[in-house]
Scaffold this motif. Structure first.
Motif, PDB file in Angstrom:
ATOM      1  N   ARG A   1       0.831  -1.213   0.000  1.00 38.55           N
ATOM      2  CA  ARG A   1       0.000   0.000   0.000  1.00 38.55           C
ATOM      3  C   ARG A   1       0.868   1.266   0.000  1.00 38.55           C
ATOM      4  NH1 ARG A   1      -5.437  -0.360   1.599  1.00 38.55           N
ATOM      5  NH2 ARG A   1      -6.167  -2.504   1.645  1.00 38.55           N
TER       6      ARG A   1
ATOM      7  N   GLU B   1       2.184   1.823  -3.487  1.00 38.43           N
ATOM      8  CA  GLU B   1       1.116   2.357  -4.331  1.00 38.43           C
ATOM      9  C   GLU B   1       0.932   3.851  -4.092  1.00 38.43           C
ATOM     10  OE1 GLU B   1      -3.683   1.651  -5.092  1.00 38.43           O
ATOM     11  OE2 GLU B   1      -2.519   0.246  -3.875  1.00 38.43           O
ATOM     12  N   SER B   2       0.975   4.263  -2.826  1.00 35.95           N
ATOM     13  CA  SER B   2       0.850   5.677  -2.498  1.00 35.95           C
ATOM     14  C   SER B   2       2.042   6.479  -3.031  1.00 35.95           C
ATOM     15  CB  SER B   2       0.737   5.835  -0.981  1.00 35.95           C
ATOM     16  OG  SER B   2       0.728   7.194  -0.607  1.00 35.95           O
TER      17      SER B   2
ATOM     18  N   HIS C   1       3.830   5.761  -5.664  1.00 34.42           N
ATOM     19  CA  HIS C   1       3.663   5.869  -7.114  1.00 34.42           C
ATOM     20  C   HIS C   1       2.678   6.985  -7.455  1.00 34.42           C
ATOM     21  CE1 HIS C   1       3.314   4.701 -11.312  1.00 34.42           C
ATOM     22  NE2 HIS C   1       1.991   4.644 -11.164  1.00 34.42           N
ATOM     23  N   HIS C   2       1.604   7.093  -6.678  1.00 32.52           N
ATOM     24  CA  HIS C   2       0.634   8.168  -6.910  1.00 32.52           C
ATOM     25  C   HIS C   2       1.293   9.528  -6.703  1.00 32.52           C
ATOM     26  CE1 HIS C   2      -3.178  10.274  -7.039  1.00 32.52           C
ATOM     27  NE2 HIS C   2      -2.935  10.803  -5.846  1.00 32.52           N
ATOM     28  N   LEU C   3       2.102   9.669  -5.634  1.00 32.75           N
ATOM     29  CA  LEU C   3       2.796  10.934  -5.384  1.00 32.75           C
ATOM     30  C   LEU C   3       3.786  11.238  -6.506  1.00 32.75           C
ATOM     31  CD1 LEU C   3       3.371  13.315  -3.503  1.00 32.75           C
ATOM     32  CD2 LEU C   3       4.990  11.850  -2.268  1.00 32.75           C
ATOM     33  N   ARG C   4       4.437  10.226  -7.047  1.00 29.48           N
ATOM     34  CA  ARG C   4       5.386  10.422  -8.142  1.00 29.48           C
ATOM     35  C   ARG C   4       4.673  10.966  -9.379  1.00 29.48           C
ATOM     36  NH1 ARG C   4       6.967   5.554  -8.324  1.00 29.48           N
ATOM     37  NH2 ARG C   4       8.644   5.863  -6.801  1.00 29.48           N
ATOM     38  N   THR C   5       3.487  10.481  -9.634  1.00 25.67           N
ATOM     39  CA  THR C   5       2.711  10.963 -10.778  1.00 25.67           C
ATOM     40  C   THR C   5       2.361  12.438 -10.630  1.00 25.67           C
ATOM     41  OG1 THR C   5       1.782   8.745 -11.073  1.00 25.67           O
ATOM     42  CG2 THR C   5       0.630  10.573 -12.133  1.00 25.67           C
ATOM     43  N   LEU C   6       1.992  12.845  -9.415  1.00 24.32           N
ATOM     44  CA  LEU C   6       1.666  14.245  -9.172  1.00 24.32           C
ATOM     45  C   LEU C   6       2.901  15.143  -9.197  1.00 24.32           C
ATOM     46  CD1 LEU C   6      -0.885  13.830  -6.219  1.00 24.32           C
ATOM     47  CD2 LEU C   6      -1.401  14.230  -8.636  1.00 24.32           C
TER      48      LEU C   6
ATOM     49  N   ASP D   1       7.699  11.506   0.390  1.00 26.28           N
ATOM     50  CA  ASP D   1       6.422  11.325   1.068  1.00 26.28           C
ATOM     51  C   ASP D   1       6.550  11.710   2.540  1.00 26.28           C
ATOM     52  OD1 ASP D   1       7.707   9.228   2.333  1.00 26.28           O
ATOM     53  OD2 ASP D   1       6.499   7.640   1.427  1.00 26.28           O
TER      54      ASP D   1
ATOM     55  N   ASP E   1       0.379  14.944   0.929  1.00 30.54           N
ATOM     56  CA  ASP E   1       0.992  13.655   1.287  1.00 30.54           C
ATOM     57  C   ASP E   1       2.507  13.650   1.159  1.00 30.54           C
ATOM     58  OD1 ASP E   1      -1.566  12.580   1.734  1.00 30.54           O
ATOM     59  OD2 ASP E   1      -1.762  12.109  -0.399  1.00 30.54           O
TER      60      ASP E   1
END
Length: 501
Positions: free
Chosen positions: A234, A237-238, A240-245, A261, A306
């Motif tokens: 998890r 996954e979080s 990776h989401h921060l990397r996209t932003l 993070d 985040d």
């Protein structure tokens, strides 16, 4: 053949003690404690070595005896209300792993009746499942949802032992300090947040002492590892989401920058080699515009959703270049660390059991962060012996085996990545210019409770006896010598070192 210095987690092979032997050990220990309290002679025939309590059990009994816990009644129970339980469940971070734990530990047809209990890091039982009749029996000793299962209240038990030692623990029959618990056996394993290393709870299996199974400890430890694996997935996954932003944001930033993070793990970077993780301050960022980080030097910190945007401050024009012609924050790190070592104050805070913390204040800046149990052990040993210790001496002090130098050198290499000039080697020691102090807990037996290192156990005993003090603590009171005007002033006495392993 096991490689020299390689650490193993295999359990010790020995014949398990019977319930009768454990009861004999328990009653003898209580009788000797009562005799010591009454200043009576405790001379008795020496028992064979296998009829002594395990070191972690004996340490727990001694601590509870010093606290004055009654082995027949314990202390007043602490129970949470439904609203408090629900709040702790949501904030614990453990609710996502409940399905895995149920599948692994509860829904097994071939195992004896057991109670599964999941606690937070403070020992509060947040979830409890198992056979109804067995749970009714457990309620009679206060083992129910909302109870706080800590040594100070209910004596030696598996949950408290695992949380203190931060490793899987088994407490069987009369190893429990309270006599009312000695018909039970319990195994427990801690669960840590993979992102921060912070202890977040424990998984426990309890059942009647007569139905104990030797595989339960390994089963519980495996379930804890599965829970940590789920939490790690998890977190990735979080991240990776921060990397996209972060990607479009870094494209607009002038100069080197990185996005991390909330735990300091790097999601994306531009203009500099990304460190895997930044050491973030334990107390959080204050209102200052620029902060000093061990691996990057001075940085501007900006909050993100985040996470954080970290921008290292470039050297000013005219500043001397680093050897080899390199420039930028990476080149200045060694110089900043050397500057910080000059007259630096290093404080090792061990007052809170299970939450060791390191803080450094020097000319180049100040920083603090939480320590792993192993790093806390190493820094404590080096703080109590300013002359320094070799890798073999440290291995003997930590493991009772001077040959395990590979593990010691690897951990010290990780420490030196952010301590830099504060930590010297050959032998390993703090730099002479560094002022080191150690803040210990009120109860000596709470000093690094997760540690079973021989040197740390000796240090606890010395602190309890008053024969040892930690660096930075006031000297023990004693008779004042007659004044002699012709004699030079004597320097302040140094802390007594840990006895050699």
């Amino acid at each position: 053949m096991r490689q020299p210095g390689r650490q193993t987690r295999r359990p010790e092979r020995r014949t398990p003690q019977s319930a009768a032997e454990l009861a004999r050990i328990h009653e003898r220990a209580l009788a000797e404690a009562a005799a010591r309290s009454a200043n009576r002679d405790t001379a008795a025939p020496e028992d064979p070595p296998f009829l002594q309590p395990r070191p972690e059990i004996g340490d727990s009994w001694e601590r509870l005896r010093r606290l004055g816990l009654d082995p027949d009644s314990g202390a007043d129970a602490v129970h949470l209300g439904p609203a408090e339980i629900e709040h702790l469940r949501r904030s614990s971070g453990l609710d996502p792993v409940l399905p895995i734990l149920r599948d692994t530990l509860v829904e097994q047809a071939d195992q004896p009746p057991l109670i599964l209990a999941i606690t937070d890091a403070d020992g509060h039982i947040l979830w409890q499942e198992g056979e109804r009749g067995l749970r009714r029996s457990a309620e009679r000793i206060g083992f129910l949802t909302g109870a706080r299962w800590v040594e100070e209240r209910v004596g030696t038990n598996g949950i408290a032992a695992a949380l203190r030692a931060r490793r899987p623990m088994h407490v069987h029959s009369a190893e429990h300090y309270l006599r009312s618990h000695q018909s039970w056996t319990c195994v427990a394993a801690p669960v840590c947040d993979p992102g921060t290393g912070r202890l977040i709870g424990a998984i426990n299996l309890s059942g009647p002492a007569h139905s104990v199974r030797p595989y339960l400890l390994q089963l519980t430890a495996t379930a804890a590892k599965l829970a940590e694996t789920e939490l790690r997935a998890r977190r990735l996954e979080s991240l990776h989401h921060l990397r996209t932003l972060a990607a479009p944001m870094l494209a607009r930033v002038n100069g080197p920058a990185l996005v991390v993070d909330a735990a300091g793990w790097t999601a994306a970077a531009a203009g500099l080699p990304p460190p895997p993780r930044l050491r973030l301050p334990t107390e959080g960022w204050d209102s200052a515009a620029v902060h000093w980080l061990p691996s990057l030097g001075e940085c501007v910190i900006e909050p993100l959703a985040d996470g954080w945007l970290v921008r290292p401050v470039r050297p000013q024009d005219g500043a001397p270049a680093a050897p080899g012609g390199a420039d930028g924050p990476e080149a200045n790190t060694a110089g900043l660390l050397a500057e910080q070592a000059e007259g630096a104050r290093l404080r090792l805070d061990l007052r809170r059991p299970g939450s060791p913390e390191l803080s450094v204040r020097g000319a180049a800046g100040s920083w603090s962060h939480a320590l792993s149990p192993r790093h806390a052990e190493l820094l404590l040993l080096l703080a109590t012996d300013r002359d320094g210790l070799s890798a073999a001496q440290l291995a003997g002090a930590l493991f009772g085996d001077p040959g395990r130098t590979v593990t010691v050198r690897a951990e010290l290499s990780r420490l030196r990545r952010y301590l830099g000039g504060l930590l010297a080697h050959r032998p390993y020691r703090f730099a002479e210019s560094v002022l080191v102090s150690v803040a210990g807990p009120e109860d000596p037996y709470d000093l690094l409770p997760s540690s079973s290192a021989p040197a740390v156990r000796r240090l606890r005993t010395g602190l309890a006896d008053g024969t040892v003090r930690l660096p930075g603590t006031p000297p023990l009171p004693g008779p004042r010598p007659a004044a002699d005007a012709s004699a030079p002033a004597r320097p302040r006495s140094a802390p007594l070192p840990v006895p050699p392993a």
